[in-house]
Design a protein around this motif. Sequence first.
Motif, PDB file in Angstrom:
ATOM      1  N   LEU A 178      30.395  50.988  32.219  1.00 33.20           N
ATOM      2  CA  LEU A 178      29.399  51.534  31.289  1.00 33.20           C
ATOM      3  C   LEU A 178      28.992  52.944  31.707  1.00 33.20           C
ATOM      4  CD1 LEU A 178      27.585  51.033  28.821  1.00 33.20           C
ATOM      5  CD2 LEU A 178      25.873  50.106  30.407  1.00 33.20           C
ATOM      6  N   GLU A 179      28.762  53.146  33.015  1.00 30.03           N
ATOM      7  CA  GLU A 179      28.315  54.456  33.493  1.00 30.03           C
ATOM      8  C   GLU A 179      29.407  55.513  33.348  1.00 30.03           C
ATOM      9  OE1 GLU A 179      25.147  52.843  36.881  1.00 30.03           O
ATOM     10  OE2 GLU A 179      26.930  53.945  37.494  1.00 30.03           O
ATOM     11  N   GLU A 180      30.658  55.161  33.645  1.00 32.76           N
ATOM     12  CA  GLU A 180      31.738  56.146  33.635  1.00 32.76           C
ATOM     13  C   GLU A 180      32.283  56.413  32.233  1.00 32.76           C
ATOM     14  OE1 GLU A 180      34.908  55.238  36.280  1.00 32.76           O
ATOM     15  OE2 GLU A 180      33.775  55.756  38.076  1.00 32.76           O
ATOM     16  N   THR A 181      32.311  55.372  31.403  1.00 27.30           N
ATOM     17  CA  THR A 181      32.986  55.500  30.103  1.00 27.30           C
ATOM     18  C   THR A 181      32.059  55.373  28.906  1.00 27.30           C
ATOM     19  OG1 THR A 181      33.491  53.140  29.789  1.00 27.30           O
ATOM     20  CG2 THR A 181      35.009  54.425  31.178  1.00 27.30           C
ATOM     21  N   GLY A 182      30.870  54.784  29.103  1.00 31.31           N
ATOM     22  CA  GLY A 182      29.980  54.543  27.973  1.00 31.31           C
ATOM     23  C   GLY A 182      30.292  53.273  27.207  1.00 31.31           C
ATOM     24  N   TYR A 183      31.298  52.507  27.651  1.00 30.04           N
ATOM     25  CA  TYR A 183      31.715  51.321  26.915  1.00 30.04           C
ATOM     26  C   TYR A 183      31.054  50.057  27.460  1.00 30.04           C
ATOM     27  CZ  TYR A 183      35.467  54.239  25.013  1.00 30.04           C
ATOM     28  OH  TYR A 183      36.183  55.234  24.393  1.00 30.04           O
ATOM     29  N   ASP A 184      30.613  49.223  26.540  1.00 28.05           N
ATOM     30  CA  ASP A 184      30.163  47.871  26.859  1.00 28.05           C
ATOM     31  C   ASP A 184      31.375  46.950  26.753  1.00 28.05           C
ATOM     32  OD1 ASP A 184      28.554  45.664  27.397  1.00 28.05           O
ATOM     33  OD2 ASP A 184      27.951  45.414  25.301  1.00 28.05           O
ATOM     34  N   ILE A 185      31.593  46.122  27.775  1.00 26.15           N
ATOM     35  CA  ILE A 185      32.802  45.301  27.797  1.00 26.15           C
ATOM     36  C   ILE A 185      32.467  43.828  27.936  1.00 26.15           C
ATOM     37  CG2 ILE A 185      34.200  47.154  28.785  1.00 26.15           C
ATOM     38  CD1 ILE A 185      34.056  45.549  31.470  1.00 26.15           C
ATOM     39  N   ARG A 186      33.431  43.021  27.569  1.00 27.42           N
ATOM     40  CA  ARG A 186      33.409  41.593  27.859  1.00 27.42           C
ATOM     41  C   ARG A 186      34.480  41.331  28.917  1.00 27.42           C
ATOM     42  NH1 ARG A 186      34.459  39.828  23.200  1.00 27.42           N
ATOM     43  NH2 ARG A 186      32.385  39.110  22.557  1.00 27.42           N
ATOM     44  N   LEU A 187      34.038  40.913  30.113  1.00 26.34           N
ATOM     45  CA  LEU A 187      35.012  40.609  31.153  1.00 26.34           C
ATOM     46  C   LEU A 187      35.872  39.429  30.734  1.00 26.34           C
ATOM     47  CD1 LEU A 187      33.286  40.887  34.649  1.00 26.34           C
ATOM     48  CD2 LEU A 187      34.736  42.564  33.497  1.00 26.34           C
ATOM     49  N   GLY A 188      37.152  39.510  31.096  1.00 21.71           N
ATOM     50  CA  GLY A 188      38.074  38.424  30.807  1.00 21.71           C
ATOM     51  C   GLY A 188      38.649  37.850  32.082  1.00 21.71           C
ATOM     52  N   LYS A 189      39.971  37.923  32.219  1.00 21.29           N
ATOM     53  CA  LYS A 189      40.659  37.324  33.356  1.00 21.29           C
ATOM     54  C   LYS A 189      40.577  38.231  34.581  1.00 21.29           C
ATOM     55  CE  LYS A 189      43.332  34.261  35.339  1.00 21.29           C
ATOM     56  NZ  LYS A 189      42.888  34.724  36.676  1.00 21.29           N
ATOM     57  N   LEU A 190      40.254  37.638  35.723  1.00 22.75           N
ATOM     58  CA  LEU A 190      40.339  38.346  36.994  1.00 22.75           C
ATOM     59  C   LEU A 190      41.812  38.494  37.364  1.00 22.75           C
ATOM     60  CD1 LEU A 190      39.073  39.534  39.578  1.00 22.75           C
ATOM     61  CD2 LEU A 190      38.932  37.188  40.461  1.00 22.75           C
ATOM     62  N   LEU A 191      42.247  39.729  37.525  1.00 20.33           N
ATOM     63  CA  LEU A 191      43.657  39.997  37.825  1.00 20.33           C
ATOM     64  C   LEU A 191      43.949  39.887  39.311  1.00 20.33           C
ATOM     65  CD1 LEU A 191      44.059  43.089  35.490  1.00 20.33           C
ATOM     66  CD2 LEU A 191      44.835  40.743  35.032  1.00 20.33           C
ATOM     67  N   GLY A 192      42.963  40.132  40.144  1.00 18.56           N
ATOM     68  CA  GLY A 192      43.147  40.107  41.593  1.00 18.56           C
ATOM     69  C   GLY A 192      42.582  41.360  42.211  1.00 18.56           C
ATOM     70  N   LYS A 193      43.102  41.745  43.372  1.00 15.48           N
ATOM     71  CA  LYS A 193      42.555  42.907  44.074  1.00 15.48           C
ATOM     72  C   LYS A 193      43.671  43.784  44.623  1.00 15.48           C
ATOM     73  CE  LYS A 193      41.783  40.532  48.543  1.00 15.48           C
ATOM     74  NZ  LYS A 193      42.082  39.141  48.167  1.00 15.48           N
ATOM     75  N   VAL A 194      43.304  45.047  44.819  1.00 19.50           N
ATOM     76  CA  VAL A 194      44.173  46.055  45.413  1.00 19.50           C
ATOM     77  C   VAL A 194      43.455  46.595  46.638  1.00 19.50           C
ATOM     78  CG1 VAL A 194      45.122  48.368  45.088  1.00 19.50           C
ATOM     79  CG2 VAL A 194      45.294  46.692  43.256  1.00 19.50           C
ATOM     80  N   THR A 195      44.183  46.817  47.715  1.00 14.22           N
ATOM     81  CA  THR A 195      43.608  47.451  48.902  1.00 14.22           C
ATOM     82  C   THR A 195      44.435  48.674  49.272  1.00 14.22           C
ATOM     83  OG1 THR A 195      44.884  46.220  50.551  1.00 14.22           O
ATOM     84  CG2 THR A 195      42.876  45.177  49.729  1.00 14.22           C
ATOM     85  N   TYR A 196      43.744  49.697  49.772  1.00 12.92           N
ATOM     86  CA  TYR A 196      44.445  50.888  50.240  1.00 12.92           C
ATOM     87  C   TYR A 196      43.519  51.656  51.181  1.00 12.92           C
ATOM     88  CZ  TYR A 196      41.942  52.834  46.162  1.00 12.92           C
ATOM     89  OH  TYR A 196      41.000  53.174  45.236  1.00 12.92           O
ATOM     90  N   PRO A 197      44.096  52.462  52.072  1.00 12.33           N
ATOM     91  CA  PRO A 197      43.280  53.199  53.036  1.00 12.33           C
ATOM     92  C   PRO A 197      42.564  54.366  52.391  1.00 12.33           C
ATOM     93  CG  PRO A 197      45.580  53.776  53.315  1.00 12.33           C
ATOM     94  CD  PRO A 197      45.540  52.678  52.293  1.00 12.33           C
ATOM     95  N   VAL A 198      41.337  54.574  52.793  1.00  6.75           N
ATOM     96  CA  VAL A 198      40.561  55.751  52.403  1.00  6.75           C
ATOM     97  C   VAL A 198      39.942  56.294  53.691  1.00  6.75           C
ATOM     98  CG1 VAL A 198      38.636  56.642  51.065  1.00  6.75           C
ATOM     99  CG2 VAL A 198      40.100  54.865  50.090  1.00  6.75           C
ATOM    100  N   LEU A 199      40.566  57.336  54.227  1.00  6.20           N
ATOM    101  CA  LEU A 199      40.164  57.873  55.526  1.00  6.20           C
ATOM    102  C   LEU A 199      40.225  56.742  56.564  1.00  6.20           C
ATOM    103  CD1 LEU A 199      37.277  60.223  54.300  1.00  6.20           C
ATOM    104  CD2 LEU A 199      39.684  60.785  54.708  1.00  6.20           C
ATOM    105  N   ASP A 200      39.090  56.417  57.195  1.00  7.63           N
ATOM    106  CA  ASP A 200      39.114  55.372  58.227  1.00  7.63           C
ATOM    107  C   ASP A 200      38.630  54.027  57.702  1.00  7.63           C
ATOM    108  OD1 ASP A 200      36.475  56.131  57.864  1.00  7.63           O
ATOM    109  OD2 ASP A 200      35.941  55.931  59.987  1.00  7.63           O
ATOM    110  N   ARG A 201      38.573  53.869  56.374  1.00  8.76           N
ATOM    111  CA  ARG A 201      38.107  52.624  55.778  1.00  8.76           C
ATOM    112  C   ARG A 201      39.199  52.011  54.909  1.00  8.76           C
ATOM    113  NH1 ARG A 201      32.609  52.118  56.394  1.00  8.76           N
ATOM    114  NH2 ARG A 201      32.594  50.436  54.882  1.00  8.76           N
TER     115      ARG A 201
END
Length: 334
Positions: free
Chosen positions: A92-115
């Motif tokens: 909502l904050e980034e796009t202005g769109y109100d959404i209806r959540l559906g299926k959880l697809l899963g997760k992605v992980t990747y390094p960001v500096l030391d985190r």
Amino acid sequence: MAKKPQRHEIDKDKDSALLVNGRHQVIPADPAGQFKRATLAAGAVLWRGDITDVDSLEVAVIHRPHYDDWSLAKGKVDPGESLPTTAAREILEETGYDIRLGKLLGKVTYPVLDRTKVVYYWTGEVIGGEFTPNGEVDEIRWLPIAQARELLSYDVDIQVLAKAEKRFRLPATSRILYVRHARAHQRRNWHGDDNLRPLDKKGRRQAEMLVPMLLPYKPHTVYSALPDRCQATAAPLADELNLDVVVDPALGDDAWLSDMVSAQARFQELIDAGGTSVVVAQGTIIPDMIAWLSANGRLPLHEIEAKKASVWVLSFNEGQLTGADYLASPLPVK
């Protein structure tokens, strides 16, 4: 526009892990716990159009001026939030769109500096709102899936989009948010009618926190088994939605133990009614009912937990179970 990812997101495809396999997904109570110095985030593959004609669907690809890249909508968890809450708020904050959540697809992980960035993705149907360019997102392109795939800057996003497409091709015609009641006073310390055993302090907090976690799914009906602890768990969400709690003894443990066939038939009626419903029930019927739905559906499930205040987001296509997402706790992940 040239793909020129800048600053830390340049590492998004480096040493990334894509954990989006399977139609059974889980968010543990502490989703950051398995990673060193985790930064949690959530987002969605935004879509619009006729879900019965996947080739005509459009999905949203956002341009971030800070990185000069094209990606899927997402954002970091704020204190006090669950991951579904984050996904809906950030979009909502980034796009202005109100959404209806559906299926959880899963997760992605990747390094960001030391985190380690840990991003959970859902499918998200746009049901309202309007985009206005801002500092985070200055352009959104609505594209057919094949064209969106070509525009995305990162391979991990392309793979998330591919998983979303698979889910679109077996769409949910109904969903049940199957909630175990929040924590109640211990049975051994309660000497009256067990149906009157109330929630304890933690249970009342769990019931309140279910509200922001489940609102993004846009439920239209709230059902509860007979015990007061089930009704008290359902009440805050129903109040927020301005709905009555429909109390149905057929949804509780006693009904399951005394007339399993009738209890199954009643639950099937809720599935066949379509839309998204909340059902608050108890610790015996929930895993047994899901096991029955799995055995008669299209999704094998072997381990079925049902911790207090947990939620199973069950997706059905023409009455058959096709997806199951287990949200272990409504309490904040940060």
